[in-house]
Design a protein around this motif. Structure first.
Motif, PDB file in Angstrom:
ATOM      1  N   GLY A  83       0.807  -1.223   0.000  1.00  0.00           N
ATOM      2  CA  GLY A  83       0.000   0.000   0.000  1.00  0.00           C
ATOM      3  C   GLY A  83       0.829   1.256   0.000  1.00  0.00           C
ATOM      4  N   ASP A  84       0.167   2.353  -0.393  1.00  0.00           N
ATOM      5  CA  ASP A  84       0.851   3.649  -0.426  1.00  0.00           C
ATOM      6  C   ASP A  84       0.801   4.292   0.963  1.00  0.00           C
ATOM      7  N   PRO A  85       1.449   5.457   1.152  1.00  0.00           N
ATOM      8  CA  PRO A  85       1.519   6.038   2.498  1.00  0.00           C
ATOM      9  C   PRO A  85       0.152   6.249   3.150  1.00  0.00           C
ATOM     10  N   VAL A 138      -1.025   2.852   4.403  1.00  0.00           N
ATOM     11  CA  VAL A 138      -0.172   2.400   5.509  1.00  0.00           C
ATOM     12  C   VAL A 138      -0.578   3.126   6.798  1.00  0.00           C
ATOM     13  N   TRP A 188      -9.389   3.575  -9.565  1.00  0.00           N
ATOM     14  CA  TRP A 188      -8.675   4.444  -8.625  1.00  0.00           C
ATOM     15  C   TRP A 188      -8.192   5.744  -9.267  1.00  0.00           C
ATOM     16  N   GLU A 239      -8.158  11.190  -8.718  1.00  0.00           N
ATOM     17  CA  GLU A 239      -7.105  12.118  -9.149  1.00  0.00           C
ATOM     18  C   GLU A 239      -7.526  12.852 -10.415  1.00  0.00           C
ATOM     19  N   TYR A 253     -11.824   6.627   4.446  1.00  0.00           N
ATOM     20  CA  TYR A 253     -10.594   6.883   3.696  1.00  0.00           C
ATOM     21  C   TYR A 253     -10.642   6.168   2.341  1.00  0.00           C
ATOM     22  N   GLN A 269     -10.726   7.568  -1.710  1.00  0.00           N
ATOM     23  CA  GLN A 269      -9.788   7.164  -2.768  1.00  0.00           C
ATOM     24  C   GLN A 269     -10.519   6.472  -3.920  1.00  0.00           C
TER      25      GLN A 269
END
Lengths: 430, 297
Positions: A34-36, A39, A274, A278, A336, A340
């Motif tokens: 996983g990304d920050p 995590v 995902w 963005e 969260y 995303q």
């Protein structure tokens, strides 16, 4: 002297008591990627879980995405498998066949099991015993994102549902028109920037072959030759090679966001769900979400994502399952994941995700799950299947012959299956 | 002598001077361009770390904008610095420094001793041992990595600093480098030491080792870079942030779905500083080592 002795005794007792208390705790090791953001989210969930269960200590083992399989192999050979592990759904069959995972149905909260969507159940189920081995909050899909201004400029038809998708001819005509449009540097971003170290190529490009009328492997005979190197697959890969040769596809060196990068150099994007968060942040309402085109008689789209399982070596499977249940129900974690643009794998999470509800901007992605989703082959040879296919695609995109590359990939796959005596009982099912 | 006769050599001298200047100008320009090409990735890394938008970094790639930032910001560095828990980069940086210093220091001692023994030692079969050492160098790390994982886990070394140091201290390459350096020094040095009553170890420690500064510098830099950039091995043998190095921590920015180029660039710059410091500290001897290698036939 007496005081010193007393002090030492008190300190030693306190240390011993602390140590004993720590030793009393059940340690649950959780391996994940996983990304920050993820995590950090997992860390916070663990804190809340430990607060609610003071006798449990959650220890995370982070493995970077691009080295996850290597880390898993090392854990296997070192006999240090964690209690809970995150795994990519198509690898589940291999892990279960190898004896690493245990069925989780008796362990996970029943309300969560009842809450799973059909595709979530499918991605966590081992096809031989039809038992559930993993569960996730999410599933996934790939759609075609379009730049509204560019599509309007070429007069492209905008599909409204999965039943109304672009045909191969329409799609290629639009690519050609877009290639000549001012402002468009590349007609389509197929996210080659993810490289060949991730599952992207098999996950996203495999359905193009399936839609064209073939597959990575025959799912009854479990043989790849005459399927992966069939005329339909060769034709589909040659079609993709033509897009690359024509300069229509964003090259690997350009990274992974040319659709929503400044100046919008790419007009379309074959991107995962995902990407939406963005892209919409960068492009506002200049974005349309389209279902994947049909490249043959039927539509096909991918599914499957990273899900949670409990290993057979876990000393505390009940606590491990309690943690998974806690994680999947955790409100802050869910919020969260929703932020995303997480693709719902639980019905209750779908209800919390207006993005995917009827009329929502990503409703088409959710519609694909029930109408066109084709899981990656649920076979123990999957690691070889995906690696061989990815190499073939990479070779073809770099100018190789599609027939030769696919024949070589099919041979590699069949050799691996033969080397493992057909991975019984898979071979015995015919 | 007439004025005309005098002016001809002067004109020739002026012409030659001017040609030399032009040639030098061309040389300097070429060197400058080559230096720019070599430094450009580094420059790109630093510039990108000062941009506040990860998408902008990618958008700028492929153009000269990649080397320019209009409003520089240290926000990426602040974000990397503020990460806590499993993502505490300070912790990873310290871990990396501990591993680097211990590995390099132990490596210098072990490899130089081995090189010295192979060069001047009296043990039997030195030539065979040297051949084995050279042969070991050609074995790719990938082929021994899994057996090594089994060995260290059985030895109970998993998730420790030792597991990232011990297997890499002795290296065939560095033993050979030291062997080559020591064997080029005159044998009379050893004989003189023996006449003065110095032991073999004393000769190594007091005479040969101080003379091997270029070799020590070369091995320090090469070993330092190798240790600092270790990625797969720490992933395989460590579980938690207790002893994990910064190279693994940076990998969190390369997620499944998106890549956080801004923070990855800032963390990479931070990661680069210690190794750059190591190079600058030893570069004088490092360069002289290369010059020495080139001059000696």
């Amino acid at each position: 002297m007496g005081k010193r002795l007393l002090l030492s005794l008190v300190l030693s007792s306190a240390l011993a008591a602390t140590w004993a208390h720590a030793a009393d705790k059940a340690v649950i090791q959780v391996m994940h990627q996983g990304d920050p953001g993820f995590v950090a989210a997992y860390g916070k969930v663990a804190e809340r879980f430990e607060a609610a269960n003071p006798d449990v200590d959650i220890q995370f083992i982070y493995a970077p995405h691009d080295a996850y399989n290597e880390k898993f192999s090392a854990a296997v050979v070192a006999k240090q498998l964690p209690d809970v592990m995150e795994l990519d759904a198509p690898f589940l069959a291999n892990y279960v066949w190898s004896g690493y995972l245990q069925p989780i149905k008796p362990l996970i909260d029943k309300d969560l099991l009842d809450d799973m969507t059909a595709s979530n159940i499918a991605q966590g189920t081992y096809p031989i015993d039809k038992d559930l081995y993993a569960i996730g909050l999410t599933d996934s899909s790939v759609v075609l994102y379009g730049n509204k201004k560019y599509l309007e400029a070429i007069g492209a038809r905008i599909p409204k549902s999965v039943d109304d998708v672009w045909t191969r001819e329409e799609f290629e005509t639009y690519l050609e028109k877009l290639s000549k449009l001012d402002g468009v540097k590349w007609p389509i971003d197929t996210f080659r920037g993810y490289g060949i170290k991730t599952e992207w190529i098999t996950y996203a490009y495999g359905p193009i072959l399936q839609s064209a009328g073939c597959d990575l492997i025959d799912r009854k005979a479990w043989k790849s030759e005459s399927t992966l190197d069939s005329d339909a697959c060769v034709d589909a890969l040659a079609m993709m090679q033509k897009w690359v040769k024509n300069g229509w596809v964003v090259p690997q060196s350009a990274g992974t966001n040319q659709f929503f990068a400044e100046g919008n150099p790419a007009a379309l994007a074959l991107g995962g769900h995902w990407v939406y968060a963005e892209a919409v942040a960068a492009m506002k309402d200049n974005i349309v979400v389209l279902p994947l085109p049909k490249f043959g008689a039927k539509g096909a789209s991918p599914d499957g994502t990273w899900i949670w399982a409990i290993t057979k070596t876990s000393k505390h499977p009940d606590i491990a399952a309690k943690f998974i249940s806690f994680l999947l129900k955790d409100k802050e974690y869910r919020a969260y994941v929703a932020s995303q643009s997480g693709y719902p794998g639980l019905k209750s999470f779908a209800a919390e995700s207006p993005l995917y509800a009827n009329g929502g901007p990503m409703a088409i992605a959710f519609e694909q799950a029930s109408k066109t989703a084709v899981a990656r082959p649920p076979h123990p040879a999957y690691p070889t299947i995906t690696s061989a296919f990815m190499q073939a695609v990479d070779e073809v995109f770099n100018g190789g012959d599609p027939k030769e590359a696919l024949t070589s990939a099919a041979k590699k796959i069949d050799e691996d299956i033969a080397d493992n005596d057909g991975y019984p009982p898979f071979g015995d099912q015919q | 002598m007439s004025d005309i006769a005098l002016s001809i050599p002067r004109a020739r001298a002026a012409q030659s001077f001017s040609a030399t200047r032009v040639l030098r100008l061309i040389q300097v320009t070429c060197i400058f361009i080559i230096a720019l090409v070599i430094v450009s990735p580094l420059l790109l890394l630093v510039v990108a770390s000062l941009k506040d938008d990860r998408f902008q970094i990618l958008a700028d790639m492929g153009s000269f904008r990649a080397f320019w930032v209009s409003i520089p910001t240290l926000s990426n560095y602040a974000e990397v610095g503020h990460l806590s828990g499993e993502l505490a980069f300070g912790r990873y940086l310290i871990n990396s420094l501990i591993i680097l210093i211990t590995t390099v220091c132990s490596g210098l001692i072990v490899n130089s001793m081995a090189g010295f023994v192979l060069a001047w030692g009296s043990l039997r079969g030195r030539a065979v041992i040297l051949s084995i050492v050279i042969a070991l160098y050609v074995i790719p790390q990938e082929s021994i990595i899994m057996p090594l994982v089994i060995m260290v886990s059985r030895a109970g070394m998993a998730d420790t600093f030792a597991v990232q140091i011990v297997p890499w201290v002795a290296s065939p390459l560095y033993i050979f480098l030291f062997y080559q350096f020591f064997s080029q020094l005159p044998k009379e040095l050893l004989e003189a030491a023996e006449i003065d009553g110095a032991s073999f170890f004393r000769a190594y420690r007091s005479i040969f080792l101080p003379l091997s500064l270029p070799a020590l510098a070369t091995v320090s830099i090469l070993m330092g870079i190798e240790t600092w950039n270790q990625y797969l091995w720490p992933i395989l043998v460590t579980q938690t942030d207790y002893a994990r190095p910064i190279a693994v921590a940076i990998a969190t920015f390369f997620g499944q779905d998106s890549i956080y180029w801004d923070r990855a660039m800032a963390a990479s710059v931070l990661m680069m500083i210690p190794i750059l410091g190591l190079y600058l500290a030893f570069q004088r001897w490092f360069v002289s080592s290369f010059i020495g290698s080139a001059v000696k036939g």
